[in-house]
Each structure stands twice: as structure tokens, then as C-alpha cells.
Write a protein that holds these residues in place. Structure first.
Motif, PDB file in Angstrom:
ATOM      1  N   UNK A 142       0.825  -1.200   0.000  1.00 26.28           N
ATOM      2  CA  UNK A 142       0.000   0.000   0.000  1.00 26.28           C
ATOM      3  C   UNK A 142       0.861   1.253   0.000  1.00 26.28           C
ATOM      4  N   UNK A 143       1.959   1.227   0.749  1.00 25.15           N
ATOM      5  CA  UNK A 143       2.821   2.408   0.803  1.00 25.15           C
ATOM      6  C   UNK A 143       3.495   2.659  -0.539  1.00 25.15           C
ATOM      7  N   UNK A 144       3.866   1.582  -1.252  1.00 24.74           N
ATOM      8  CA  UNK A 144       4.411   1.744  -2.599  1.00 24.74           C
ATOM      9  C   UNK A 144       3.381   2.427  -3.503  1.00 24.74           C
ATOM     10  N   UNK A 145       2.156   1.895  -3.485  1.00 29.40           N
ATOM     11  CA  UNK A 145       1.115   2.441  -4.358  1.00 29.40           C
ATOM     12  C   UNK A 145       0.762   3.874  -3.982  1.00 29.40           C
ATOM     13  N   UNK A 146       0.864   4.215  -2.696  1.00 24.96           N
ATOM     14  CA  UNK A 146       0.590   5.582  -2.278  1.00 24.96           C
ATOM     15  C   UNK A 146       1.542   6.560  -2.951  1.00 24.96           C
ATOM     16  N   UNK A 147       2.815   6.159  -3.072  1.00 23.28           N
ATOM     17  CA  UNK A 147       3.776   7.014  -3.770  1.00 23.28           C
ATOM     18  C   UNK A 147       3.418   7.126  -5.243  1.00 23.28           C
ATOM     19  N   UNK A 148       3.132   5.982  -5.885  1.00 19.96           N
ATOM     20  CA  UNK A 148       2.814   5.995  -7.316  1.00 19.96           C
ATOM     21  C   UNK A 148       1.586   6.843  -7.605  1.00 19.96           C
ATOM     22  N   UNK A 149       0.550   6.661  -6.789  1.00 19.71           N
ATOM     23  CA  UNK A 149      -0.739   7.276  -7.083  1.00 19.71           C
ATOM     24  C   UNK A 149      -0.804   8.723  -6.614  1.00 19.71           C
ATOM     25  N   UNK A 150      -0.288   8.996  -5.412  1.00 18.21           N
ATOM     26  CA  UNK A 150      -0.462  10.324  -4.832  1.00 18.21           C
ATOM     27  C   UNK A 150       0.757  11.230  -5.006  1.00 18.21           C
ATOM     28  N   UNK A 151       1.976  10.669  -4.870  1.00 20.29           N
ATOM     29  CA  UNK A 151       3.168  11.527  -4.888  1.00 20.29           C
ATOM     30  C   UNK A 151       3.649  11.840  -6.303  1.00 20.29           C
ATOM     31  N   UNK A 152       3.597  10.872  -7.192  1.00 20.86           N
ATOM     32  CA  UNK A 152       4.074  11.096  -8.558  1.00 20.86           C
ATOM     33  C   UNK A 152       3.056  11.965  -9.291  1.00 20.86           C
ATOM     34  N   UNK A 153       3.499  13.152  -9.726  1.00 24.15           N
ATOM     35  CA  UNK A 153       2.537  14.112 -10.249  1.00 24.15           C
ATOM     36  C   UNK A 153       2.579  14.363 -11.740  1.00 24.15           C
ATOM     37  N   UNK A 154       3.472  13.710 -12.451  1.00 24.27           N
ATOM     38  CA  UNK A 154       3.565  13.964 -13.889  1.00 24.27           C
ATOM     39  C   UNK A 154       4.676  14.923 -14.238  1.00 24.27           C
ATOM     40  N   UNK A 155       5.047  14.911 -15.508  1.00 23.15           N
ATOM     41  CA  UNK A 155       6.177  15.685 -16.027  1.00 23.15           C
ATOM     42  C   UNK A 155       7.404  15.443 -15.169  1.00 23.15           C
ATOM     43  N   UNK A 156       7.622  14.142 -14.881  1.00 25.73           N
ATOM     44  CA  UNK A 156       8.699  13.797 -13.978  1.00 25.73           C
ATOM     45  C   UNK A 156       9.610  12.708 -14.502  1.00 25.73           C
TER      46      UNK A 156
END
Length: 246
Positions: A142-156
Motif C-alpha cells: 500500500x505504501x508503494x502504491x501511495x507514492x505511485x498514485x499520490x506523490x508522482x505528479x507527472x512531467x517527472x
């Protein structure tokens, strides 16, 4: 591409018989090009893909233990000196976001976020960028997915080392969906993986690291795909061969 290529400064390498320069991924390397939004580094254990990925991330400016470019903690200095011998070519455009995720030290990243949130701040807690609660209060997956879904914002620029380590096959498919959304939002991924599910991303460049060097292959040519397919197509037969049962 935000990262166009990385080049090993071979004339500056002290000795190709020493770590990390003796690793298959490194000893034959000269220049590694990144021409697609998603590049996978694959190979057998010990081929050096994680060491190479770490070197690329550190050369870009990421903390070797992971996190964003602003993370400066150090739990245990175990990274190699490879980044000191890599030259990276940046693209014309600069990324707006970035993250280096490595499965083996993600716990340390989560702890650092909690430590920062415990300090006085004039802004919202960092955990708000990871789903609103401590990563330690979530399962590893869940913590991995939290980074992918919430922290990664695009143009990155997102550099991921074995992100499938904590993810079920279904969650790996969730990661594929999120990765596609981020690619459409002008992101670039460089991923070291053993997962045929992740490697199936359309249009990705798959680089196989082996003793002879690094070469581009198709998904169907990887051992990961071939072994998984053979096992699932004849599970009982392969188990008999492996376990020696009649």
C-alpha cells in the motif's frame, strides 16, 4: 526525454576487476541511450542492474537511498562509487517532478518523511503527498502504491528499482495503469525489474544486461517471460522436473 543517455567514463575507471566495475552491466558499457518514455533494465541476479540504476539516480542528483531530489538523509552509506564515473546527458526540457524508489530502502524513506513531519513547519505535512497518512501505517504494498498514485505528479523523471517487490500481480497491473497516466502526462520511467507484467508496457524499451553487454530485446525473448509462461503452461511437468518426483 529528460534523461537522454548515460555514459561510462571508461578511461577514468581505476580497475575493471573491482566492484562495481566488474559487474556485467558495467564492464562492457560505454553509452546507454534512453529513447522511449519507459525503459526497463532486466537481467539475472548479480548482473548489476540495481547498481547501474543507483548510479544513474545518484548521478542525476537523487539520494542513493531514494526519495525526491530534496531528500538528504543517510541511514547507511552502502552505495557504490559508480555515479562518479557516469556522465549523464539531460534533455532540453527539465522535469518538474522526480523520485528514486528502491524497494530495499523504502522503509528509510518512510521514516525520513515521518521525521520531517514531526518538525515545525509552515506548510502541510509531507504525508499529505503520500495519501494522507504515514507510510509506516500502511502495508508495504500500500505504501508503494501511495507514492505511485499520490506523490508522482507527472512531467517527472521516475527511477524505480524492483517496484514489484511489494506488489501482488493485480497491484502490478494497477501500477501499469498509473504509469500510463504519468507517461501521458510527459513523464519518463527507468525501471529495473523481474516482472513480466511490468515489462509488457506497450512501446517500452527492454534492455537485457548479460555478460556480453547490454542489448535491447523483446518481452518474449526475456527469460522472465519464457520461464513464467512455461511454468504456467505445464506446472505439473515442471514441478516433476524440479522436485524429482515421478
Amino acid at each position: 526525454m529528460y534523461l537522454r543517455h548515460t555514459e561510462l567514463l571508461r578511461d577514468k575507471v581505476p580497475a575493471f576487476g573491482e566492484y562495481p566495475f566488474h559487474l556485467p552491466a558495467v564492464k562492457t558499457m560505454s553509452r546507454l541511450e534512453f529513447s522511449q518514455p519507459v525503459t526497463f533494465l532486466v537481467g539475472e541476479n548479480g548482473s548489476g542492474k540495481s547498481t547501474l540504476l543507483e548510479g544513474i539516480a545518484a548521478a542525476w542528483g537523487f539520494n542513493p537511498e531514494g526519495g525526491t531530489l530534496n531528500f538528504s538523509f543517510s541511514t547507511r552509506s552502502s552505495h557504490s562509487v559508480l555515479h562518479e564515473y557516469l556522465r549523464i546527458a539531460r534533455g532540453v526540457r527539465r522535469p518538474k517532478d522526480g523520485f528514486f524508489l528502491r524497494a530495499e530502502s523504502y522503509y528509510n524513506v518512510a521514516s525520513y518523511i515521518d521525521e520531517l513531519d514531526e518538525q515545525p513547519s509552515f506548510g502541510p505535512p509531507l504525508r499529505d503527498s503520500y495519501g494522507g497518512k504515514s507510510l509506516h501505517e500502511q502495508s508495504h504494498g500500500e505504501s508503494f502504491l501511495s507514492a505511485f498514485i499520490h506523490r508522482f505528479g507527472g512531467r517527472g523523471l521516475y527511477i524505480l528499482d524492483e517496484p514489484e517487490a511489494a506488489l501482488s500481480p493485480l497491484r502490478q497491473m494497477t501500477l501499469l495503469v498509473r504509469m500510463h497516466e504519468l507517461v501521458q502526462a510527459d513523464s519518463q520511467f527507468i525501471i529495473a525489474t523481474h516482472s513480466p507484467i511490468l515489462m509488457s508496457y506497450p512501446g517500452a524499451s527492454i534492455r537485457l544486461l548479460e555478460e556480453e553487454g547490454i542489448r535491447e530485446v523483446q518481452l518474449e525473448d526475456t527469460e522472465h517471460y519464457a520461464v513464467t509462461k512455461a511454468f504456467m503452461n505445464d506446472r505439473e511437468g515442471m514441478l516433476r522436473d524440479l522436485l524429482g518426483d515421478e
